[in-house]
Design a protein around this motif. Sequence first.
Motif, PDB file in Angstrom:
ATOM      1  N   ASP B  80      38.679  34.209  28.913  1.00 11.11           N
ATOM      2  CA  ASP B  80      38.354  34.379  30.233  1.00 11.11           C
ATOM      3  C   ASP B  80      38.039  35.843  30.165  1.00 11.11           C
ATOM      4  O   ASP B  80      39.073  36.911  29.971  1.00 11.11           O
ATOM      5  CB  ASP B  80      39.669  34.166  31.374  1.00 11.11           C
ATOM      6  CG  ASP B  80      39.317  34.538  32.642  1.00 11.11           C
ATOM      7  OD1 ASP B  80      38.192  34.819  32.878  1.00 11.11           O
ATOM      8  OD2 ASP B  80      40.057  34.313  33.600  1.00 11.11           O
ATOM      9  N   LYS B  82      37.718  37.699  32.403  1.00  8.99           N
ATOM     10  CA  LYS B  82      38.255  38.455  33.604  1.00  8.99           C
ATOM     11  C   LYS B  82      39.897  38.661  33.453  1.00  8.99           C
ATOM     12  O   LYS B  82      40.540  38.949  34.392  1.00  8.99           O
ATOM     13  CB  LYS B  82      38.106  37.866  34.823  1.00  8.99           C
ATOM     14  CG  LYS B  82      36.520  37.757  35.407  1.00  8.99           C
ATOM     15  CD  LYS B  82      36.291  37.959  36.513  1.00  8.99           C
ATOM     16  CE  LYS B  82      34.835  38.397  36.942  1.00  8.99           C
ATOM     17  NZ  LYS B  82      33.759  37.586  35.879  1.00  8.99           N
ATOM     18  N   ALA B  83      40.341  38.514  32.333  1.00 10.33           N
ATOM     19  CA  ALA B  83      41.599  38.606  32.061  1.00 10.33           C
ATOM     20  C   ALA B  83      41.976  39.947  31.794  1.00 10.33           C
ATOM     21  O   ALA B  83      42.682  40.465  30.911  1.00 10.33           O
ATOM     22  CB  ALA B  83      42.216  37.774  30.710  1.00 10.33           C
ATOM     23  N   VAL B  84      41.522  41.005  32.823  1.00 14.65           N
ATOM     24  CA  VAL B  84      41.873  42.131  32.458  1.00 14.65           C
ATOM     25  C   VAL B  84      42.062  42.947  33.865  1.00 14.65           C
ATOM     26  O   VAL B  84      41.697  42.507  34.912  1.00 14.65           O
ATOM     27  CB  VAL B  84      40.360  42.873  32.062  1.00 14.65           C
ATOM     28  CG1 VAL B  84      40.534  44.502  32.064  1.00 14.65           C
ATOM     29  CG2 VAL B  84      39.967  42.462  30.746  1.00 14.65           C
TER      30      VAL B  84
END
Lengths: 304, 316
Positions: B80, B82-84
Amino acid sequence: MTTTTARRSAATTAGPASNSPAGTHGVSFGGILKSEWIKLWTLLSTKLLLATTLVAIVGVGAITVLARYAIMDQMISMAEESGQKLTPEQMEQTFPPGSQMDLYNLPNSGLQIGILVLGSLAVLFVASEYSTGMIRSTMSAVPKRIPAFAAKAVILAVVSYVITTIAAVATYLIAIPVFAGRGIDMGWDRDGVIYSIFTGGLYVAGVALIGLSLGVLLRNSAGAITLLVGIFFVLPIASSFMTFLPGDFWKYVPQYLPADSGGRFLSIGHLDATIDPWQGGLIFLGYVLLFLVPATFVLKRRDV
Amino acid sequence: MIEVKDLSKVYGSKTAVAGVSFTVKAGQVTGFLGPNGAGKSTTMRMIMGLDRPTSGSAIVNGRPYSAHRDPLHQVGALLDAKAVHTSRSAYNHLRAMAATHSIPLSRVHEVIEMTGLEAVAKKKAGGFSLGMGQRLGIAAALLGDPQTLILDEPVNGLDPEGVLWVRNLVRYLASQGKTVFLSSHLMSEMAQTADHLLVIGRGRIIADAPMAQVLAGSRQAVTLVRTSAASQLSSLLVGNGVKVDQNEPETLKVSGLDSRQIAQLALEHSILVYELTPQSTSLEEAYFELTRDEVEYHSRVSDGSSNQSIAAPAGK
């Protein structure tokens, strides 16, 4: 057939170190602590929040110190007008223990601010990982999960403790010259001063752990902060109305609630019909575990 | 090496993954293809230990992912982009990830350079474009120089240069003996990148074969015929196992006869044929063939009438 042979060959090559690239380290708790430490300090919001918290705790503490001094000063002046001359010891005794006007607990004057901000910071520390998706990166690096949660807990507890303690010492340093004006000796050896500095940090660290647990359980910053505020700010007010209920039973209930038992832990001396400080501490510790244990369990089991 | 056995995941009444078993071998790129909602991401998350399987097991490099003592060196995953944390810079994100495994800062700089993030490394990840986010996710996956790479839609949002870069990177890593498992819904991309293909539909594996075999064995050869008398030729050809498809004027797609037989028939009836081309099946066609029954969300676009016969599922 092919899967069994594949399985066997995988098993033979899967010695613990054999398939790790040379010269690399595994995941370690020290490393996870360092990672969480980096995470805490690489957000501008955290740095600003912690700096403001320190200033706010000391600021509110200083105002409380001045307010208490003003009340005390006024009462002494009134006594003088009626011809009485009070010694510093007699001045102090105008305020009986438990009257919320003790001087030994001045270091913790701004503690409520610490509870509010550090508790919220603890919620955000984990809930923001859920809202941004960062939690999946965290749990990929630490797939056993519990060490990552433990590292967050340690970092938050230590940071909360250190900040609260620094603020408490600073508040008391402000109180010393203020009260010296009336000849009251505010030495560090005064009964309960060191104790309240020591326990204030523990209490806020406990609140931070409850905040962290709520963040994990609810995965939602707004909801978890609301609940935290409910437990530590609304519940004490609501519970004070219990004393109006008929029967003696309700009078004894509020002191067993989280904020009251934690607050009692910070005070010294025995009061009738009230739990002792050490009992308050144990009850509060029980509340911390009551939130931490389910959070740990849920974190381990739930999909991220 | 990834070994998945009878893996399933049920969310309430919905079965996302229904008992899939497959092996992803080292030294090649394995593509994971399937329509939206087919269970690709769920399967990958279960391999990474992020989702708990309802039943079954996933073994990576000999043990469950979470049982490894150096997980980031075993598997690098982009699940993903957006895993930040959006407020943290790319550099600090990678630094925090690296710290868990005591990976030196020099490696952080290395992956930043490899993924071309130097210019934006100190900027907040929340402001990244989709492509930059993908690059950061790939950088994080490469941090531990892992044996196995799991990439969910890695080229999603990348510019053509980035797509080429990912293709070359995964091909290079596979050539170094690493296990590469990547999902994509871009079939053309998959055809160019993957050596082996896993096709998933409605939570079930519907194909598990080398890419060449999927392309070759999918269906009968089709011949494209352009003729001025399309309807006449069509009526002559059709029947006896021969299928004719007409989507454009003067153009037929004929299956069941080879081009020589079609030419012979046209000659006998004095029909002008001005193009006669054997069609090689594209992965796209093979894929539609395989997933026809398995698509979760059908778009209601009418097929050519003769396609209906193909659409009738063989097993029903």
